[in-house]
Structure formats: C-alpha cells, structure tokens
Design an enzyme around this catalytic site. Sequence first.
Site, PDB file in Angstrom:
ATOM      1  N   TYR A 135       0.829  -1.202   0.000  1.00  0.00           N
ATOM      2  CA  TYR A 135       0.000   0.000   0.000  1.00  0.00           C
ATOM      3  C   TYR A 135       0.870   1.262   0.000  1.00  0.00           C
ATOM      4  CZ  TYR A 135      -4.566  -2.107   1.098  1.00  0.00           C
ATOM      5  OH  TYR A 135      -5.751  -2.787   1.067  1.00  0.00           O
TER       6      TYR A 135
ATOM      7  N   CYS B 267      -2.171  -1.156  10.202  1.00  0.00           N
ATOM      8  CA  CYS B 267      -1.445  -0.680   9.023  1.00  0.00           C
ATOM      9  C   CYS B 267      -1.224   0.818   9.247  1.00  0.00           C
ATOM     10  CB  CYS B 267      -2.281  -0.913   7.773  1.00  0.00           C
ATOM     11  SG  CYS B 267      -1.534  -0.221   6.285  1.00  0.00           S
ATOM     12  N   ASN B 268       0.031   1.188   9.393  1.00  0.00           N
ATOM     13  CA  ASN B 268       0.339   2.606   9.627  1.00  0.00           C
ATOM     14  C   ASN B 268      -0.061   3.455   8.433  1.00  0.00           C
ATOM     15  OD1 ASN B 268       2.342   2.795  12.204  1.00  0.00           O
ATOM     16  ND2 ASN B 268       2.503   0.827  11.189  1.00  0.00           N
TER      17      ASN B 268
ATOM     18  N   CYS C 219       5.807   0.705  10.475  1.00  0.00           N
ATOM     19  CA  CYS C 219       5.115  -0.146   9.502  1.00  0.00           C
ATOM     20  C   CYS C 219       5.004  -1.487  10.203  1.00  0.00           C
ATOM     21  CB  CYS C 219       5.919  -0.275   8.219  1.00  0.00           C
ATOM     22  SG  CYS C 219       5.347  -1.620   7.134  1.00  0.00           S
ATOM     23  N   THR C 220       3.807  -2.071  10.203  1.00  0.00           N
ATOM     24  CA  THR C 220       3.593  -3.277  11.016  1.00  0.00           C
ATOM     25  C   THR C 220       4.384  -4.483  10.517  1.00  0.00           C
ATOM     26  OG1 THR C 220       1.561  -3.621   9.735  1.00  0.00           O
ATOM     27  CG2 THR C 220       1.345  -2.635  11.932  1.00  0.00           C
TER      28      THR C 220
HETATM   29  N1  DGL Z   1       2.122  -2.852   7.027  1.00  0.00           N
HETATM   30  C1  DGL Z   1       1.716  -1.638   6.446  1.00  0.00           C
HETATM   31  C2  DGL Z   1       1.985  -0.437   7.348  1.00  0.00           C
HETATM   32  O1  DGL Z   1       2.029  -0.573   8.539  1.00  0.00           O
HETATM   33  C3  DGL Z   1       2.026  -1.296   5.050  1.00  0.00           C
HETATM   34  C4  DGL Z   1       2.886  -2.106   4.162  1.00  0.00           C
HETATM   35  C5  DGL Z   1       2.586  -1.757   2.719  1.00  0.00           C
HETATM   36  O2  DGL Z   1       1.609  -2.322   2.227  1.00  0.00           O
HETATM   37  O3  DGL Z   1       3.278  -0.927   2.141  1.00  0.00           O
HETATM   38  O4  DGL Z   1       2.120   0.658   6.877  1.00  0.00           O
END
Ligand code: DGL
Length: 272
Positions: free
Chosen positions: A44, A75-76, A189-190
Amino acid sequence: MSHPNSPVGILDSGIGGFSVVKQVQRLLPEEELLYFGDGAHIPYGNHPEERIAALARYMFRFMEEREVKALLVACNTISCLLDRWEDTAACPVFSAVQAGADAVSGLEVDKVGVISTVFTHRAGIYPQKILAQSPRKLVVLSCGCPDLARLVEHSLGDPARMVRVEEELRRELGPMVLEDEVDCCVLGCTHYPLVADRIRRLYPDLLLIDPAEEMARALEAHLDREGLRAAREGPGSLTVYTTGDVAEYALRARQVGLERVAGVEHYPPMAL
Ligand code: DGL
C-alpha cells in the site's frame, strides 16, 4: 450493538498486522479475532492516497458486515488517513500511528527515529503526533522505505531472501542510527516488528518501539471501560482472510507464532 463475544477485527495490506495479532493474543487470549490481509494489493505504501482509501474502505466494510466490536487498523499507512475521514466505521477504530506516538510520549528520549512506508513518511503524521504529544523538546527524524514491507512479506523463513531484508535495513535505517544517532526507533510499519530480531542484531543498542504493544493495551483499556471483554470458556480463535495466497498466509501465521488459527480463507480482492 456490540456484544462482548463479538469478534475483534484486525486489518493490514498484508501479513504486517500479524505483529499486532501476536500482541493481542498475548494480552487478550479470550478474544475471538478476525484478520484481513489484502495480499493482492500489497504494498500500500507506494499507492496514491485515493487508492489506499478505497482499498481500506473495502476492508472496513468486510469487518462491519461481520459486526466486529472493535477494529484495529494494523497498518500505519491506512492509519495516516483516519484523522482525515469524517466517518470511519460503525465500531471504535484504533490507529497504529496513534499507538506509536502514544508509546513515544512516555519515553525519556531526545531524538526519535521513525521508519515507515514512503506514504507514511510523506504524510508526516508521525512527527506531527509525536511532537504534539510529547512534554519534552524532541527531534523527530523520519525515513520512508519503498521496498522493505514487500520484502518482509515474502522473505520470512528464507535465509537467502532475508539477506535482502538485512541489506535494505542497513541502507534505510543505518544512517539514522549511525550518523544521526537517534535514541530510539519507531517501527512505523507493522511489517517491521516481524524482523525485529534482525534489527536488534544489526543495532543492538537501539531502543525499538513496536506500536503493536500499545495498540493491544489500548484495546484492552477500551474493552474494560465498555464492559466488552469476551466472556467465554477458554481462549478465542483467529480466522485469517486474505485476497492473496492462502498457503503463504497459513505458513506466515505459523512462522510468526500465531496461536489458535481456526482457518485461513480466500476473499475476493477489490477490483481496481
Ligand atoms: N504494514 C503496512 C503499514 O504498517 C504497510 C505495508 C505496505 O503495504 O506498504 O504501513
């Protein structure tokens, strides 16, 4: 109307939110958990805002249809959008970024590093929230990693691929630790807490902040306040839904050490 035995929803673009599931299972084992990982559309962090918002809304609807009593946005990248939305979901929503900023506010540090996706970095919400909440005068440095989440998603348990993850960590995080000498680093980011052992091996003196722990505590406080703690005999289970590869998600869940996985099921991705 929420019921104590309604499930808790946890969502992410991929397996990153497993780091949050882990903390919730540790702190609140009696809760029934539903997880949604949008494996078909990861990462994302490199998408434009409108697309992230549409993909996130798709997952929010999924959770609302299942009448979750609380929704953890693990998801941050999506969490950066929550303050801009007038309506989020029918249930209380918990933000990974808010949890990360809350975790920093209790620390005696002067220089804070944040590593995250490119979207989270550019949104600037982490420095904004950390500075607004801290009683101390802080410096906050932020770094956006274009490829780290995707690499982590597909590399756990594969030594050759993990070498790439380490290279990426050295390139992105190295300057913040070795040149800027931050006192701590928020894993913004998780996906990153899933490779915390690697980060600790590279930078043993660096204090790591995993927002997942704070998210689990915030959920616990909310459920206690509202009288919504699950009341069932024995622990709750976890059902994982993904728009990606079911076998890969089942493997990752085992690798991360998730417990009581009742099933891993495919869900159709949102058409782009
Ligand atoms: N795990 C997601 C976050 O905490 C995003 C990873 C991604 O899809 O770029 O932002």
